[in-house]
Design a protein around this motif. Structure first.
Motif, PDB file in Angstrom:
ATOM      1  N   PRO A 125     -46.191  -0.810 -70.296  1.00 55.35           N
ATOM      2  CA  PRO A 125     -45.320  -1.344 -71.355  1.00 55.35           C
ATOM      3  C   PRO A 125     -44.306  -0.288 -71.816  1.00 55.35           C
ATOM      4  CG  PRO A 125     -47.466  -0.800 -72.252  1.00 55.35           C
ATOM      5  CD  PRO A 125     -47.554  -0.585 -70.761  1.00 55.35           C
ATOM      6  N   ASP A 126     -43.209  -0.745 -72.375  1.00 55.85           N
ATOM      7  CA  ASP A 126     -42.200   0.174 -72.898  1.00 55.85           C
ATOM      8  C   ASP A 126     -42.754   1.020 -74.044  1.00 55.85           C
ATOM      9  OD1 ASP A 126     -40.296  -0.748 -71.110  1.00 55.85           O
ATOM     10  OD2 ASP A 126     -39.481  -2.219 -72.533  1.00 55.85           O
ATOM     11  N   GLU A 127     -43.631   0.444 -74.835  1.00 54.39           N
ATOM     12  CA  GLU A 127     -44.230   1.147 -75.970  1.00 54.39           C
ATOM     13  C   GLU A 127     -45.455   1.906 -75.487  1.00 54.39           C
ATOM     14  OE1 GLU A 127     -43.909  -2.324 -76.040  1.00 54.39           O
ATOM     15  OE2 GLU A 127     -41.881  -2.172 -76.827  1.00 54.39           O
ATOM     16  N   HIS A 128     -45.311   3.209 -75.301  1.00 49.61           N
ATOM     17  CA  HIS A 128     -46.431   4.037 -74.855  1.00 49.61           C
ATOM     18  C   HIS A 128     -46.208   5.480 -75.305  1.00 49.61           C
ATOM     19  CE1 HIS A 128     -43.485   4.356 -71.523  1.00 49.61           C
ATOM     20  NE2 HIS A 128     -43.821   5.636 -71.576  1.00 49.61           N
ATOM     21  N   LEU A 129     -47.250   6.260 -75.198  1.00 51.28           N
ATOM     22  CA  LEU A 129     -47.202   7.690 -75.447  1.00 51.28           C
ATOM     23  C   LEU A 129     -47.442   8.382 -74.119  1.00 51.28           C
ATOM     24  CD1 LEU A 129     -47.179   9.934 -77.721  1.00 51.28           C
ATOM     25  CD2 LEU A 129     -49.678   9.834 -77.585  1.00 51.28           C
ATOM     26  N   LYS A 130     -46.665   9.422 -73.825  1.00 51.23           N
ATOM     27  CA  LYS A 130     -46.860  10.166 -72.581  1.00 51.23           C
ATOM     28  C   LYS A 130     -47.348  11.568 -72.912  1.00 51.23           C
ATOM     29  CE  LYS A 130     -43.541  11.849 -69.762  1.00 51.23           C
ATOM     30  NZ  LYS A 130     -42.419  11.843 -68.801  1.00 51.23           N
ATOM     31  N   ILE A 131     -48.400  11.977 -72.214  1.00 58.19           N
ATOM     32  CA  ILE A 131     -48.947  13.321 -72.376  1.00 58.19           C
ATOM     33  C   ILE A 131     -49.000  13.974 -70.995  1.00 58.19           C
ATOM     34  CG2 ILE A 131     -50.929  14.708 -73.104  1.00 58.19           C
ATOM     35  CD1 ILE A 131     -51.674  12.385 -75.003  1.00 58.19           C
ATOM     36  N   SER A 132     -48.326  15.110 -70.871  1.00 53.34           N
ATOM     37  CA  SER A 132     -48.325  15.868 -69.615  1.00 53.34           C
ATOM     38  C   SER A 132     -49.102  17.155 -69.831  1.00 53.34           C
ATOM     39  CB  SER A 132     -46.891  16.203 -69.194  1.00 53.34           C
ATOM     40  OG  SER A 132     -46.148  15.031 -69.008  1.00 53.34           O
ATOM     41  N   LEU A 133     -49.973  17.474 -68.886  1.00 50.70           N
ATOM     42  CA  LEU A 133     -50.761  18.700 -68.948  1.00 50.70           C
ATOM     43  C   LEU A 133     -50.397  19.588 -67.763  1.00 50.70           C
ATOM     44  CD1 LEU A 133     -52.843  16.102 -69.767  1.00 50.70           C
ATOM     45  CD2 LEU A 133     -54.084  18.079 -70.589  1.00 50.70           C
ATOM     46  N   HIS A 134     -50.161  20.872 -68.042  1.00 52.28           N
ATOM     47  CA  HIS A 134     -49.736  21.823 -67.017  1.00 52.28           C
ATOM     48  C   HIS A 134     -50.624  23.063 -67.069  1.00 52.28           C
ATOM     49  CE1 HIS A 134     -46.045  19.439 -66.755  1.00 52.28           C
ATOM     50  NE2 HIS A 134     -46.064  19.436 -68.070  1.00 52.28           N
ATOM     51  N   HIS A 135     -51.160  23.481 -65.912  1.00 49.08           N
ATOM     52  CA  HIS A 135     -51.955  24.708 -65.812  1.00 49.08           C
ATOM     53  C   HIS A 135     -51.107  25.915 -66.186  1.00 49.08           C
ATOM     54  CE1 HIS A 135     -55.547  23.330 -63.607  1.00 49.08           C
ATOM     55  NE2 HIS A 135     -54.743  22.507 -62.981  1.00 49.08           N
ATOM     56  N   LEU A 136     -51.668  26.782 -67.000  1.00 49.36           N
ATOM     57  CA  LEU A 136     -51.034  28.078 -67.271  1.00 49.36           C
ATOM     58  C   LEU A 136     -51.937  29.212 -66.801  1.00 49.36           C
ATOM     59  CD1 LEU A 136     -49.558  27.503 -70.852  1.00 49.36           C
ATOM     60  CD2 LEU A 136     -48.380  27.365 -68.656  1.00 49.36           C
ATOM     61  N   GLY A 137     -53.202  28.899 -66.536  1.00 47.11           N
ATOM     62  CA  GLY A 137     -54.178  29.892 -66.094  1.00 47.11           C
ATOM     63  C   GLY A 137     -55.516  29.639 -66.750  1.00 47.11           C
ATOM     64  N   GLU A 138     -56.594  29.913 -66.003  1.00 48.31           N
ATOM     65  CA  GLU A 138     -57.968  29.696 -66.500  1.00 48.31           C
ATOM     66  C   GLU A 138     -58.058  28.347 -67.207  1.00 48.31           C
ATOM     67  OE1 GLU A 138     -60.865  31.845 -66.526  1.00 48.31           O
ATOM     68  OE2 GLU A 138     -59.895  33.235 -65.154  1.00 48.31           O
ATOM     69  N   ASP A 139     -58.471  28.334 -68.475  1.00 51.11           N
ATOM     70  CA  ASP A 139     -58.579  27.092 -69.238  1.00 51.11           C
ATOM     71  C   ASP A 139     -57.344  26.821 -70.086  1.00 51.11           C
ATOM     72  OD1 ASP A 139     -61.069  26.425 -68.236  1.00 51.11           O
ATOM     73  OD2 ASP A 139     -62.144  27.489 -69.818  1.00 51.11           O
ATOM     74  N   GLN A 140     -56.314  27.610 -69.923  1.00 51.86           N
ATOM     75  CA  GLN A 140     -55.100  27.462 -70.719  1.00 51.86           C
ATOM     76  C   GLN A 140     -54.180  26.393 -70.116  1.00 51.86           C
ATOM     77  OE1 GLN A 140     -52.320  30.831 -70.978  1.00 51.86           O
ATOM     78  NE2 GLN A 140     -52.788  30.858 -73.169  1.00 51.86           N
TER      79      GLN A 140
END
Length: 156
Positions: free
Chosen positions: A115-130
């Protein structure tokens, strides 16, 4: 609207998920982007905890979808990765438009259902658990959530 912050641990990613859970309403759709192992399932585990859903959240990679009940509202976790280049009618729209909150990994593979109404969350590795977590939405419904992230997670 967009905001980003750095999560320094799995616990912090889960805490963010718990905070997100407090904002969820029936029919919410959250798109999750990030490479394998980026923390998408960890985030959804925090959401489940915030919704008072008991038990472990596991990746739906091999199942396509996992459903979790018994909390404040149903939680649907879809992984569309295996649907790439498939023209399969699975009835996912019943869950995306359903009576709970729906989290979708690899949404690009089921784009016509989003749907047009949504929330987007992007996760990117920076190292270890970060991880760098980027939250965005054009839907005014999420403006208050994005402001809360800025305050609670010292986001920019």
């Amino acid at each position: 609207m967009e905001v980003s912050f750095v999560s320094n641990s799995k616990e912090e990613t889960r805490s963010f998920g718990m905070m997100l859970a407090s904002m969820l309403k029936v029919g919410d759709v959250i798109l999750l982007e990030g490479d394998l192992g980026a923390g998408k399932t960890t985030l959804v585990g925090g959401v489940a905890k915030g919704l008072s859903i008991e038990g472990d959240v596991i990746s739906p990679t091999f199942n396509i979808m996992k459903c979790y009940f018994g909390g404040k509202l149903p939680l649907y976790h879809i992984d569309a990765y295996r649907l790439e280049n498939q023209n399969i009618e699975l009835g996912l729209e019943e869950y995306i438009e359903g009576n709970g909150a729906c989290f979708i990994e690899w949404p690009v593979y089921i784009e016509p259902l989003i749907p047009d109404e949504h929330l987007k969350i992007s996760l990117h590795h920076l190292g270890e658990d970060q991880r760098k977590i980027v939250i965005s939405s054009d839907d005014p419904r999420w403006a208050a959530f994005i402001e809360k992230v800025k305050e609670d997670f010292h986001a920019c």
